[in-house]
Each structure stands twice: as C-alpha cells, then as structure tokens.
Write a protein that holds these residues in place. Structure first.
Motif, PDB file in Angstrom:
ATOM      1  N   TYR A  75      -0.760  41.401  29.586  1.00 51.31           N
ATOM      2  CA  TYR A  75      -0.075  42.422  30.380  1.00 51.31           C
ATOM      3  C   TYR A  75       1.132  41.879  31.132  1.00 51.31           C
ATOM      4  N   ASN A  76       1.135  40.559  31.407  1.00 48.09           N
ATOM      5  CA  ASN A  76       2.247  39.980  32.170  1.00 48.09           C
ATOM      6  C   ASN A  76       3.367  39.462  31.270  1.00 48.09           C
ATOM      7  N   GLU A  77       3.285  39.797  29.996  1.00 42.84           N
ATOM      8  CA  GLU A  77       4.315  39.401  29.047  1.00 42.84           C
ATOM      9  C   GLU A  77       5.027  40.637  28.505  1.00 42.84           C
ATOM     10  N   ARG A 122      -0.378  46.959  34.642  1.00 38.87           N
ATOM     11  CA  ARG A 122       0.244  45.981  35.531  1.00 38.87           C
ATOM     12  C   ARG A 122       0.089  46.370  37.001  1.00 38.87           C
ATOM     13  N   ILE A 123       0.299  47.640  37.288  1.00 39.58           N
ATOM     14  CA  ILE A 123       0.196  48.105  38.676  1.00 39.58           C
ATOM     15  C   ILE A 123      -1.238  47.978  39.178  1.00 39.58           C
ATOM     16  N   GLU A 124      -2.221  48.283  38.330  1.00 40.14           N
ATOM     17  CA  GLU A 124      -3.623  48.129  38.737  1.00 40.14           C
ATOM     18  C   GLU A 124      -3.928  46.662  39.033  1.00 40.14           C
ATOM     19  N   LYS A 125      -3.400  45.769  38.202  1.00 41.20           N
ATOM     20  CA  LYS A 125      -3.599  44.339  38.444  1.00 41.20           C
ATOM     21  C   LYS A 125      -2.916  43.906  39.741  1.00 41.20           C
ATOM     22  N   ASN A 160      -5.985  38.694  47.415  1.00 41.39           N
ATOM     23  CA  ASN A 160      -5.277  37.420  47.475  1.00 41.39           C
ATOM     24  C   ASN A 160      -4.179  37.481  48.537  1.00 41.39           C
ATOM     25  N   ARG A 161      -3.923  36.352  49.166  1.00 43.62           N
ATOM     26  CA  ARG A 161      -2.853  36.268  50.173  1.00 43.62           C
ATOM     27  C   ARG A 161      -1.601  35.731  49.485  1.00 43.62           C
ATOM     28  N   LEU A 162      -0.961  36.585  48.707  1.00 47.22           N
ATOM     29  CA  LEU A 162       0.244  36.213  47.985  1.00 47.22           C
ATOM     30  C   LEU A 162       1.402  37.079  48.452  1.00 47.22           C
ATOM     31  N   SER A 163       2.606  36.545  48.340  1.00 45.91           N
ATOM     32  CA  SER A 163       3.788  37.336  48.655  1.00 45.91           C
ATOM     33  C   SER A 163       4.000  38.368  47.563  1.00 45.91           C
ATOM     34  N   LEU A 164       4.734  39.420  47.885  1.00 46.91           N
ATOM     35  CA  LEU A 164       5.019  40.447  46.880  1.00 46.91           C
ATOM     36  C   LEU A 164       5.835  39.875  45.725  1.00 46.91           C
ATOM     37  N   SER A 165       6.686  38.903  46.016  1.00 44.24           N
ATOM     38  CA  SER A 165       7.463  38.269  44.949  1.00 44.24           C
ATOM     39  C   SER A 165       6.552  37.543  43.976  1.00 44.24           C
ATOM     40  N   SER A 166       5.544  36.845  44.502  1.00 45.44           N
ATOM     41  CA  SER A 166       4.594  36.131  43.644  1.00 45.44           C
ATOM     42  C   SER A 166       3.762  37.107  42.823  1.00 45.44           C
ATOM     43  N   LYS A 169       3.509  37.495  38.766  1.00 48.82           N
ATOM     44  CA  LYS A 169       2.226  37.357  38.078  1.00 48.82           C
ATOM     45  C   LYS A 169       1.921  38.543  37.174  1.00 48.82           C
ATOM     46  N   VAL A 170       2.414  39.739  37.524  1.00 49.11           N
ATOM     47  CA  VAL A 170       2.126  40.911  36.689  1.00 49.11           C
ATOM     48  C   VAL A 170       3.267  41.238  35.726  1.00 49.11           C
TER      49      VAL A 170
END
Length: 303
Positions: free
Chosen positions: A208-210, A248-251, A259-265, A269-270
């Motif tokens: 999905y991230n490709e 992708r949006i669900e993921k 997870n404590r990730l930034s929106l950019s990260s 990832k998606v």
C-alpha cells in the motif's frame, strides 16, 4: 422508529441492523397448504426438498429446491399446493430492535381480519425498500444461506443464554450472503474473476505504501488493464486508485492512534511524498485534516 425509508441509504441502514429471531423451525411436512395471511415481521424460507406453489400478492410462483423466499411485512401470501415431501427450514425475524419484540406473534390472518392494534405491529419493509431484496431469490450461493439458516435453527433450539447473540450474527450473515448472491447474479463474470480480484487486492494491501501500476495489477489478475479496472470497480465499488487511498488513510489512522510519529513520518510510511499531499487526501476522505483527527482522538482517550 421513523418508517419513512425514502431518504435512508443502504450504507446507513447496514450500520443500524440489529436482527432478532422470533421463531426458527426446521419444518418438514408431506403436504403444504396455508390460507391467505399477512405477517408483521419477516419470514425467510428455504426450499430444501419438494416443490411449492405460492401466491405472493398478485404473483404466483413455483418454488423448487434451492429457492429462497422472503415473506415481507404486510404482503399477503398463501400456499396453494405442494408436490412431494416438503422440507422448508425457515425463520421469523425483525431486522431492527423493537421494544415490543417479544409481544409480536406469528400471524395467520389476512389483513381484513386483523385489528387496528395488530396492524400497529407491522414493521417497515427495510429489506425490500432499502436493500432492494426481491420476494424470491434464485442465487448461486443458496447452499451457504441454507447452511447458515440451519445454524440459526440449531441455536434457537438450544436456547442457551448466549444464543440470541449468535442468532443475531447469523441473520446478518444471511443478509450479507443474499446481497452477495444478488450482486453475483447481476454480474456473472464477477464470480469467474473472484480469485483474481482477491489476489490483486491482497497485493495492493501488502504494498500500500508503494506506487502500484495498473499494468502490474492486471498482470496479477491475468486480465487487460481495461477489463481489470472494470471488474475491480464492480467487485469492490471502488477503483483500484480509490481502494489504495482508502487503505492508506486507514493505515495512517492506526499510526496516529498508536504511534508517536510526526505527520511527515506518517505520510512517508503510507506512501505519500509529502505531508501536504497526505493531508489533502486525508481530508477528502475523512472530512477533517489529520491534525483535527489527532485532536479529536486525544480528547476521546483523555476523557
């Protein structure tokens, strides 16, 4: 409940369904006749053996083994005759929860003989008006419906404390099977390509991230790009591109919640090249931005 179903969508109603089985019976008789009547709820009958001649309002039908009949609230019907020993497992049920659920009887009178109080028990025909279910189903997956129907009957007969929950889930499965059976009958070619579509969508979920080209998916399904796109849309009610965006949006929602990730990260990832493209896709699908989603989720978990 408001009985005006004109503006109710199928998707909305699917979330509201809460079936209750009023009676479940593995009915077997040498001869079947029934005088004209209406019922207040639904009755689903599967013809396992024998042949039935039935009047449904103004239409007369001959039901043979594998035929499924849905008797709807308030629609007069009668059994004219039968041929051979008749095996007819069936259930009476509501599709929504009603406070008077246990008070409503199985009716054997025609409409003119019913009192005003009895007619007040009539349920709205949700399955006919919203789900567009016909009175008679002749569908390829009827054996699955029969198997599930027998499971409901066995659960009903056991009457243990948990059986209403099991019955509820099995009625929902039957409604699902009827929907799928109708769809397959209207689009016979979908059955032929079912396995190919499952393989293609599994590949999309795993990658999905490709960026997955349509050409690659069509090769997995062994179809032309045009044919693959058409069958995919008919099967999943989404184009391949729409399916990938939704997945992708669900993921991304999972990553934001756990997870404590930034929106950019998260965007990376998606499968998005930048946070702006991700935010735009997220808002188009969810109606709120990723930051608004995060704020809402944080308020819920803190309360």
């Amino acid at each position: 409940m408001d009985t005006d179903l004109t503006s109710v969508t199928l998707q909305h109603m699917m979330h509201r369904l809460s079936p209750n089985v009023r009676r479940a019976w593995n009915h077997r008789v040498d001869e079947m006749r029934l005088e004209p009547r209406i019922i207040f709820d639904y009755e689903l009958l599967y013809v396992e053996k024998g042949e039935l001649t039935i009047r449904l309002a103004e239409e007369t039908i001959v039901a043979e083994p594998g035929c499924i009949i849905l008797f709807k609230p308030g629609k007069e019907h009668e059994f004219y005759s039968s041929r051979g020993e008749c095996w007819m497992p069936h259930i009476h049920f509501d599709v929504l929860y009603y406070d008077d659920y246990e008070q409503v009887p199985i009716n054997f009178k025609n409409r003119n003989d019913c009192s005003k109080e009895e007619l007040a028990w009539l349920r709205p025909d949700i399955l006919g008006e919203v789900f567009k279910f016909p009175d008679v189903f002749r569908i390829g997956n009827h054996a699955e419906v029969h198997k599930t129907l027998m499971q409901i009957i066995h659960a009903y007969e056991r009457r243990d404390a948990e059986s209403p929950l099991l019955q509820k889930s099995l009625v929902l499965r039957i409604i699902y099977l009827l929907l799928k059976g109708m769809k397959a009958k209207e689009n016979v070619h979908l059955v032929q390509h079912q396995r190919a579509m499952e393989q293609a969508v599994t590949y999309m979920m795993e990658h999905y991230n490709e960026t997955v080209p349509l050409e690659s998916l069509s090769k997995i399904a062994c179809l032309s790009v045009f044919h693959f796109s058409r069958v995919f849309k008919q099967t999943f009610d989404l184009t391949p591109h729409q399916f990938q965006i939704r997945y992708r949006i669900e993921k991304s929602k999972e990553l934001m919640m756990f997870n404590r990730l930034s929106l950019s990260s998260i965007a990376e990832k998606v499968g998005y090249s930048n946070v702006y493209s991700f935010s735009k896709a997220f808002k188009q699908l969810e109606g709120v931005s990723p930051r608004e989603f995060l704020r809402t989720y944080s308020r819920i978990t803190e309360s």
